[in-house]
Design an enzyme around this catalytic site. Sequence first.
Site, PDB file in Angstrom:
ATOM      1  N   TYR A 185       0.970  -1.136  -0.082  1.00  0.00           N
ATOM      2  CA  TYR A 185      -0.124   0.143  -0.011  1.00  0.00           C
ATOM      3  C   TYR A 185       0.791   1.305  -0.123  1.00  0.00           C
ATOM      4  O   TYR A 185       0.800   1.967  -0.957  1.00  0.00           O
ATOM      5  CB  TYR A 185      -0.960   0.210   1.047  1.00  0.00           C
ATOM      6  N   PRO A 226     -11.522  -0.688  -2.535  1.00  0.00           N
ATOM      7  CA  PRO A 226     -12.624  -1.486  -3.170  1.00  0.00           C
ATOM      8  C   PRO A 226     -14.136  -0.986  -2.506  1.00  0.00           C
ATOM      9  O   PRO A 226     -13.985   0.032  -1.686  1.00  0.00           O
ATOM     10  CB  PRO A 226     -12.511  -3.070  -2.359  1.00  0.00           C
ATOM     11  N   HIS A 238      -7.971   0.819   2.011  1.00  0.00           N
ATOM     12  CA  HIS A 238      -7.594  -0.718   1.983  1.00  0.00           C
ATOM     13  C   HIS A 238      -6.443  -0.919   2.993  1.00  0.00           C
ATOM     14  O   HIS A 238      -6.246  -1.882   3.530  1.00  0.00           O
ATOM     15  CB  HIS A 238      -7.412  -1.421   0.983  1.00  0.00           C
ATOM     16  N   SER A 267     -10.743 -12.495  -5.950  1.00  0.00           N
ATOM     17  CA  SER A 267     -11.013 -12.351  -4.235  1.00  0.00           C
ATOM     18  C   SER A 267     -12.373 -12.817  -4.286  1.00  0.00           C
ATOM     19  O   SER A 267     -13.209 -12.642  -4.964  1.00  0.00           O
ATOM     20  CB  SER A 267     -11.094 -11.038  -3.906  1.00  0.00           C
TER      21      SER A 267
END
Length: 681
Positions: free
Chosen positions: A87, A100, A324, A540
Amino acid sequence: MPIINREPRKAPGGLPKLPIPALKATLDMYMRCMKHLLTEEQFKRTQRIVEEFGAPGGLGEELQNKLMARRESNANWVYDYWLNDMYLNNRVALPVNSSPAMVFPKQNFRAPIDSLRFAAHLISGVLEYKTLLDMRALPIDYARGQLAGTPLCMEQYYRLFTSYRLPGPERDTLVAQESSVMPEPEHIIVACKNQFFVLDVVINFRRLNEKDLLTQLEKISKMAANLEEQLPPIGLLTSNGRTEWSESRNVLIQESTNRDSLDMIERCLCLVCLDDVSGADLMDNNRAKQMLHGGRNNGGNRWYDKPMQFVIGADGCCGVVCEHSPFEGIVLVQCTEYLLKYMIGSPSKLVRADSVSELPAPHRLRWKCTPDIHKLLASSCEKFERLVENLDMNVKTFTTYGKEFIKQQRMSPDAYIQVALQLAYYRCHGRLVSTYESASIRRFQEGRVDNIRSATPEALAFAKAMSNGTSNTSDAEKMEKLLAAIAAQTNYTILAITGMAIDNHLLGLREIALELNGEKPEIFKDEAYLISNQFILSTSQVPTSVEMFCCYGPVVPNGYGACYNPKADHILFCVSSFLDNAPTCSEKFVTVLEQGLRDMGDLCNKCNTPGAKSTEQKRPTVETHTQTDTSLQTKAQAGPQTRGQTVPQVQVTPAGLTLVEAQTQTSAQGENGVRKNGGKP
């Protein structure tokens, strides 16, 4: 080092530390995972480099020993390396690329006040959930499936409303808002018509009830409609690349007014975004897009650095988009499901509760915009519009069968669907590519995720057998290959959830080499390692018990994002790609995926006839749990029972359908602007 509070709630008896696999085991598995994805020449070169790295007394052993020493002195030896790599080092823009979204069922708002009532009820639920967090009253999650009953690390839950991703020129910082000096935030930021307003949720030491919240939201809606007071859409700056946003923020903070406004946003509990009508039809595809980026009408009505942004559209398009880095998909799902169940189970309390007698008016955040800031906004707007136009999203429900059929074949639904995704990619592109499926390692202290490498040699063999029209491969042979592919997927899943997969280990070896020597060893400069981390297929599983779905964008320009939610009699897929990459097409991928699932179902039916029992004893019966390795939340978390009042249009599936075989998370980002992790949930 990220600035973050490290005081996780302890599970009973404490959690073990994340193990470090044996060096030889990781290197052998690395070669096995990559051989069929490389040319013969690439593989031979990589084989030589890996053998040299792993030689007795060589550099690999030295780094392994250093890593073991690091494990002794850290709660989780890979956490900081992983957080930075996935990240904080990543420079791409957060919307679509990293953040997301969960898409709620469409709401039927008949009048403007209805959306504000929905927002007030939702905020009330957020404050209830925040109270549970503050009291450390969330029940501890326990693993299901593999190692069932193992307590899981709860640390991520306590970052939902107390963290913020601060942009930096080269690396972002994950900031915790908890402080012994400053009080915890007691306000929410409401975004409306690209303006930002401070909504105090505690006044005179009393938390606002739902009636007061609605009153304040009505005031905000009227204030936002005042054209004479409207300010530029500063939120668009947060949609830019991370380095660009860091530079823009440095320009902003030169003015004290801007510093004060930034401080209020960065310290808030969360954002509530009251969106205008999107202008598009509200089919699943468009609602997914609206949650990910807001579109042309609402793109500036966001602040992407905050972990939780609840979106309530005037047209009934609602959901949540998350930053996230503080937490994984399971935390987003559990929180969101709590809120929607709360809104069903808790009647709207607009009359009975005591109100604060004198409600001060919410105040608008002010911005002092210089010509330089206006130029930065124009540039951000142009880039954002390109991003909006480039996203290709396809949400599809496969209805031929669901996870119950797969379980009847004595197969893991997650492994089965992963093999189907490999088959679809092979049929579309004639090869397999590095694939990411996140596996929870919350069984360990401060555990986040590792990667399940789904593009196995066995999956390739099955895809070839199912795709060659002139093949003389019998159904029995195809079934054998399917079973082998599912077994390989299951075995690697077990390695990943027990901390024995290769990605985190290789990352740790790479980073500790940089710390010691200031440069990467040859194994990490090798083309094969770069290919291994280009996750063209980012997958996912995000199961939900509430009728909502998760979506996210691709993690590389030439890739797909593939999120799925297996239900008893159907499977929901959300597939994304980029329009400017001609070889990828979300609609085509979904069409091919559906056909592949039908072909796999037909194969299972053929081989399950009374005369085709020879393969039965070889079928794996393991049901794996990768990302959502949690027990069901307690009844107390679901809120009070419904008492006959009108409730939001949110559907909850029967409790028996909430047990899932495997849950993964969406993809996040890694080195060189390439997102690696799933999860995005």
